[in-house]
Design a protein around this motif. Structure first.
Motif, mmCIF file in Angstrom:
data_model
loop_
_atom_site.group_PDB
_atom_site.id
_atom_site.type_symbol
_atom_site.label_atom_id
_atom_site.label_comp_id
_atom_site.label_asym_id
_atom_site.label_seq_id
_atom_site.Cartn_x
_atom_site.Cartn_y
_atom_site.Cartn_z
ATOM 1 N N LYS A 66 -36.002 -3.839 -80.153
ATOM 2 C CA LYS A 66 -37.499 -4.132 -79.257
ATOM 3 C C LYS A 66 -37.160 -3.895 -77.827
ATOM 4 C CE LYS A 66 -41.401 -7.070 -78.853
ATOM 5 N NZ LYS A 66 -41.896 -8.650 -79.411
ATOM 6 N N TRP A 74 -39.153 -3.509 -73.809
ATOM 7 C CA TRP A 74 -40.352 -3.559 -73.311
ATOM 8 C C TRP A 74 -40.447 -2.788 -71.882
ATOM 9 C CZ3 TRP A 74 -37.284 -7.412 -75.127
ATOM 10 C CH2 TRP A 74 -37.729 -8.234 -76.110
ATOM 11 N N HIS A 75 -41.578 -2.838 -71.417
ATOM 12 C CA HIS A 75 -41.932 -1.789 -70.322
ATOM 13 C C HIS A 75 -41.213 -2.317 -69.032
ATOM 14 C CE1 HIS A 75 -44.098 0.796 -67.348
ATOM 15 N NE2 HIS A 75 -44.108 -0.220 -66.957
ATOM 16 N N HIS A 76 -40.328 -1.144 -68.421
ATOM 17 C CA HIS A 76 -39.994 -1.387 -67.063
ATOM 18 C C HIS A 76 -39.844 -0.016 -66.393
ATOM 19 C CE1 HIS A 76 -35.711 -0.700 -67.227
ATOM 20 N NE2 HIS A 76 -35.847 -1.212 -68.564
ATOM 21 N N GLY A 108 -44.964 1.952 -80.357
ATOM 22 C CA GLY A 108 -44.847 2.063 -78.887
ATOM 23 C C GLY A 108 -44.226 3.380 -78.530
ATOM 24 N N ALA A 148 -40.165 1.139 -72.804
ATOM 25 C CA ALA A 148 -41.441 1.441 -73.150
ATOM 26 C C ALA A 148 -42.107 2.057 -72.211
ATOM 27 C CB ALA A 148 -42.295 -0.056 -73.783
ATOM 28 N N GLU A 205 -47.307 -1.005 -71.619
ATOM 29 C CA GLU A 205 -46.950 -2.446 -71.993
ATOM 30 C C GLU A 205 -46.935 -2.786 -73.395
ATOM 31 O OE1 GLU A 205 -46.592 -4.843 -69.550
ATOM 32 O OE2 GLU A 205 -47.021 -3.153 -68.098
ATOM 33 N N GLU A 206 -47.210 -1.905 -74.196
ATOM 34 C CA GLU A 206 -46.789 -1.921 -75.664
ATOM 35 C C GLU A 206 -45.482 -1.887 -75.865
ATOM 36 O OE1 GLU A 206 -47.842 0.041 -80.027
ATOM 37 O OE2 GLU A 206 -48.696 0.998 -78.288
ATOM 38 N N PRO A 207 -44.832 -2.841 -76.411
ATOM 39 C CA PRO A 207 -43.467 -2.905 -76.710
ATOM 40 C C PRO A 207 -42.998 -1.526 -77.816
ATOM 41 C CG PRO A 207 -44.003 -5.000 -76.900
ATOM 42 C CD PRO A 207 -45.170 -4.159 -76.622
ATOM 43 N N HIS A 263 -40.615 -0.458 -80.941
ATOM 44 C CA HIS A 263 -39.792 -1.058 -82.046
ATOM 45 C C HIS A 263 -39.069 0.073 -82.558
ATOM 46 C CE1 HIS A 263 -42.980 -4.390 -81.534
ATOM 47 N NE2 HIS A 263 -41.739 -5.259 -81.765
#
Length: 153
Positions: free
Chosen positions: A56, A58-60, A81, A124, A127-129, A131
């Motif tokens: 998983k 995340w956004h950055h 995502g 990502a 903002e949607e992770p 998977h």
């Protein structure tokens, strides 16, 4: 910092990475309560110690300072995502910065990353992770620091 454009992933734009896109045709077997759609991509793995897991992310900001590589292929199944992922060639185990690519990967895509291909955990795009199901042999994942950061244009 080196800046490279983000490219939409297509079948033949990354050396040493096999791609199956969600728009590619699958043969689907169906019965009353299930369907099975096997991927046409097959990884040739020498080890019989295979592991799988769910990654998983995340956004950055898509800036990469290191890569990893493996002595065996890895399979990635992008489930949800939109991911941004770095790929880079290695020459004598040194990243060739001129080959850096950041690609946009959509859900439903499968990748087989060849042994020795430099890459890093995707981020990502929104903002949607993201998977991802990852299947690989139990091998080391040596990290290699880049001589300069690689970011998206």
């Amino acid at each position: 910092m080196i800046r490279v454009p983000i490219q939409d992933l297509e079948s033949d734009i990354i050396k040493d990475v096999e791609v199956f896109l969600p728009s590619d045709k699958l043969n689907v077997y169906e019965e009353s309560y299930f369907s099975w759609a096997a991927s046409p991509l097959i990884a040739k793995i020498n080890s019989n110690n295979i592991s799988g897991g769910i990654l998983k992310a995340w956004h950055h900001v898509p800036v990469f300072n290191e890569i990893e590589t493996h002595a065996e292929p890895e399979m990635f199944y992008f489930i949800s995502g939109i991911a941004l992922m770095l790929f880079i060639d290695l020459v004598d185990e040194i990243p060739n910065l001129d080959t850096a690519q950041i690609v946009r990967i959509r859900p439903g895509t499968q990748l087989i990353i060849s042994k020795g291909k430099g890459h890093f955990i995707p981020v990502a795009e929104s903002e949607e992770p993201v998977h991802i199901i990852v299947v690989s042999p139990r091998v080391d994942a040596p990290k290699i620091q880049l001589s300069t950061s690689i970011g998206a244009l």
